[in-house]
Design a protein around this motif. Structure first.
Motif, mmCIF file in Angstrom:
data_model
loop_
_atom_site.group_PDB
_atom_site.id
_atom_site.type_symbol
_atom_site.label_atom_id
_atom_site.label_comp_id
_atom_site.label_asym_id
_atom_site.label_seq_id
_atom_site.Cartn_x
_atom_site.Cartn_y
_atom_site.Cartn_z
ATOM 1 N N GLY A 112 -1.529 -6.787 5.026
ATOM 2 C CA GLY A 112 -2.837 -6.931 4.306
ATOM 3 C C GLY A 112 -3.942 -7.682 4.954
ATOM 4 O O GLY A 112 -3.811 -7.914 6.080
ATOM 5 N N GLY A 113 -5.169 -7.925 4.070
ATOM 6 C CA GLY A 113 -6.485 -8.403 4.838
ATOM 7 C C GLY A 113 -6.220 -9.793 4.402
ATOM 8 O O GLY A 113 -5.258 -10.252 3.674
ATOM 9 N N THR A 114 -7.333 -10.580 5.097
ATOM 10 C CA THR A 114 -7.426 -12.014 4.556
ATOM 11 C C THR A 114 -8.110 -12.308 3.302
ATOM 12 O O THR A 114 -8.554 -13.476 3.380
ATOM 13 N N ASN A 115 -8.385 -11.360 2.559
ATOM 14 C CA ASN A 115 -8.932 -11.589 1.292
ATOM 15 C C ASN A 115 -7.886 -11.883 0.298
ATOM 16 O O ASN A 115 -8.340 -12.292 -1.179
ATOM 17 N N GLY A 116 -6.733 -11.983 0.783
ATOM 18 C CA GLY A 116 -5.623 -12.525 -0.222
ATOM 19 C C GLY A 116 -5.101 -11.312 -1.074
ATOM 20 O O GLY A 116 -3.927 -11.508 -2.112
ATOM 21 N N LEU A 117 -5.739 -9.878 -1.082
ATOM 22 C CA LEU A 117 -5.231 -8.948 -2.075
ATOM 23 C C LEU A 117 -3.902 -8.384 -1.042
ATOM 24 O O LEU A 117 -3.844 -8.319 -0.066
ATOM 25 N N LEU A 118 -3.018 -7.805 -2.116
ATOM 26 C CA LEU A 118 -1.786 -7.565 -1.498
ATOM 27 C C LEU A 118 -2.137 -5.852 -1.492
ATOM 28 O O LEU A 118 -2.703 -4.979 -2.327
ATOM 29 N N PRO A 119 -1.787 -5.163 -0.253
ATOM 30 C CA PRO A 119 -2.039 -3.824 0.127
ATOM 31 C C PRO A 119 -1.293 -2.925 -1.153
ATOM 32 O O PRO A 119 0.033 -3.421 -1.075
ATOM 33 N N ALA A 120 -1.599 -1.841 -1.494
ATOM 34 C CA ALA A 120 -0.554 -1.082 -2.308
ATOM 35 C C ALA A 120 0.441 -0.285 -1.506
ATOM 36 O O ALA A 120 0.014 0.064 -0.364
ATOM 37 N N PRO A 121 1.523 0.012 -1.938
ATOM 38 C CA PRO A 121 2.500 0.605 -0.978
ATOM 39 C C PRO A 121 1.974 2.151 -1.085
ATOM 40 O O PRO A 121 1.620 2.812 -1.928
ATOM 41 N N ALA A 122 2.232 2.900 0.025
ATOM 42 C CA ALA A 122 2.243 4.311 0.169
ATOM 43 C C ALA A 122 2.970 5.116 -0.760
ATOM 44 O O ALA A 122 4.189 4.710 -1.183
ATOM 45 N N GLN A 123 2.180 6.009 -1.173
ATOM 46 C CA GLN A 123 2.974 6.936 -2.356
ATOM 47 C C GLN A 123 2.799 8.553 -2.110
ATOM 48 O O GLN A 123 3.027 9.144 -3.085
ATOM 49 N N ALA A 124 2.742 8.750 -0.600
ATOM 50 C CA ALA A 124 2.377 10.095 -0.594
ATOM 51 C C ALA A 124 3.704 11.186 -0.990
ATOM 52 O O ALA A 124 4.755 10.816 -0.933
#
Length: 314
Positions: A112-124
């Motif tokens: 993730g980034g340093t904004n504290g947000l959790l990246p969403a999992p890939a769902q292709a």
């Protein structure tokens, strides 16, 4: 034994027995995704000696792929946050990489980034791209490494009959028609594609937490919850000084799990005098305030509130 997956490789023949894209297309539509077991099992992730690992003996299914950590811990590489200025949250997933040849299934960290947000999992979907199953997250402080990280569970489980088991904080995505059972609340929920709708929940009772300096309720103080609806019976008694007309007093707080979906207003009267009172319930916090009209509430007087019910916030 290292991390492995099945059922595509025929050990005896030494070759693939079915195209993976065909198998996924066949099985994924009716195969649940998740970790095998129960939400009460130990966290599948651990930090051991400064290394994030998928614990030994953890297995599950993702898009029809069986996967297992085997009989030893599987290490997962997580980069440091040495140059970061804030907390970085990485999503730990089981990743199916369809673009690899042959395909791979492995536990990885989606940074993730340093904004504290959790990246969403890939769902292709389809025959290319990546698809990921959530296991948990790691929060790395600014300038920190995995040894200073905090682990949070996110994975849900597949039970012995294929049912999806989770907690209120580890629900899977709300795919239309999906049914889950929360082991920490006793609730069964049904998804409509965007939200979870309550099907049934465990019966429970509680009481309003009164502001003891001003109110008591020696006769009636009960909240009863059944199948998504809460009934309130409350007859508070004023124990401090008189409460003048138009003056509001915080009566108490409805506990989590019994609060209404939105704000609510109920009325009542002071026993013996008949003076009107109005109570306002704030749905998000459960706080109840009481306001008398026309006449004041004398000390030691009871207030007979109307019986009330509402759909519960969940």
């Amino acid at each position: 034994m290292a991390f492995e997956f099945a059922p595509y490789h025929d050990v005896g023949a030494g070759k693939r027995v079915m195209g993976e894209a065909q198998y996924e297309a066949l099985v994924a539509g009716y195969s649940p995704d998740g970790i095998f077991g129960h939400p009460g099992d130990p966290n599948p992730l651990a930090i051991v000696g400064g290394q994030l690992v998928l614990r030994a003996g953890v297995s599950g299914v993702a898009r029809g792929y069986w996967w297992s950590s085997g009989d030893t811990d599987t290490p997962i590489t997580v980069g440091s946050n040495a140059g970061g200025t804030g907390v970085r949250r990485d999503h730990i997933v089981i990743r199916i990489d369809r673009d690899a040849n042959p395909r791979t299934v492995a536990p990885v960290a989606r940074q993730g980034g340093t904004n504290g947000l959790l990246p969403a999992p890939a769902q292709a979907l389809g025959s290319t791209g990546q698809w990921e199953l959530s296991l948990g997250s790691v929060a790395l402080p600014a300038g920190g490494t995995i040894g200073a990280a905090t682990l949070t569970r996110l994975g849900w489980y597949v039970g012995p009959d294929g049912q999806l088991l989770c907690t209120s904080s580890t629900r899977p995505p709300p795919s239309p028609g999906r049914v889950i059972y929360e082991t920490n609340t006793g609730r069964q929920l049904l998804a409509n594609g965007e939200q979870w709708r309550l099907v049934t929940d465990a019966e429970a009772s509680a009481a309003v937490t009164l502001v003891a300096a001003n109110w008591t309720a020696p006769l009636f103080n009960q909240l009863y919850r059944r199948n998504g609806s809460v009934d309130l019976t409350l007859t508070p008694q004023r124990v401090s000084g008189p409460l003048n007309p138009g003056t509001s007093s915080t009566l108490g707080t409805i506990p989590t799990g019994f609060r209404p979906v939105g704000d609510k207003e109920i009325t009542g009267h002071v026993v013996s005098t008949g003076a009107l009172v109005v109570c306002r319930i704030v749905g998000s916090t459960g706080v109840i305030t009481l306001t008398p009209w026309r006449d004041r509430i004398e000390s030691a007087r009871y207030v007979n509130l109307q019986a009330a019910s509402w759909p519960v916030r969940h």
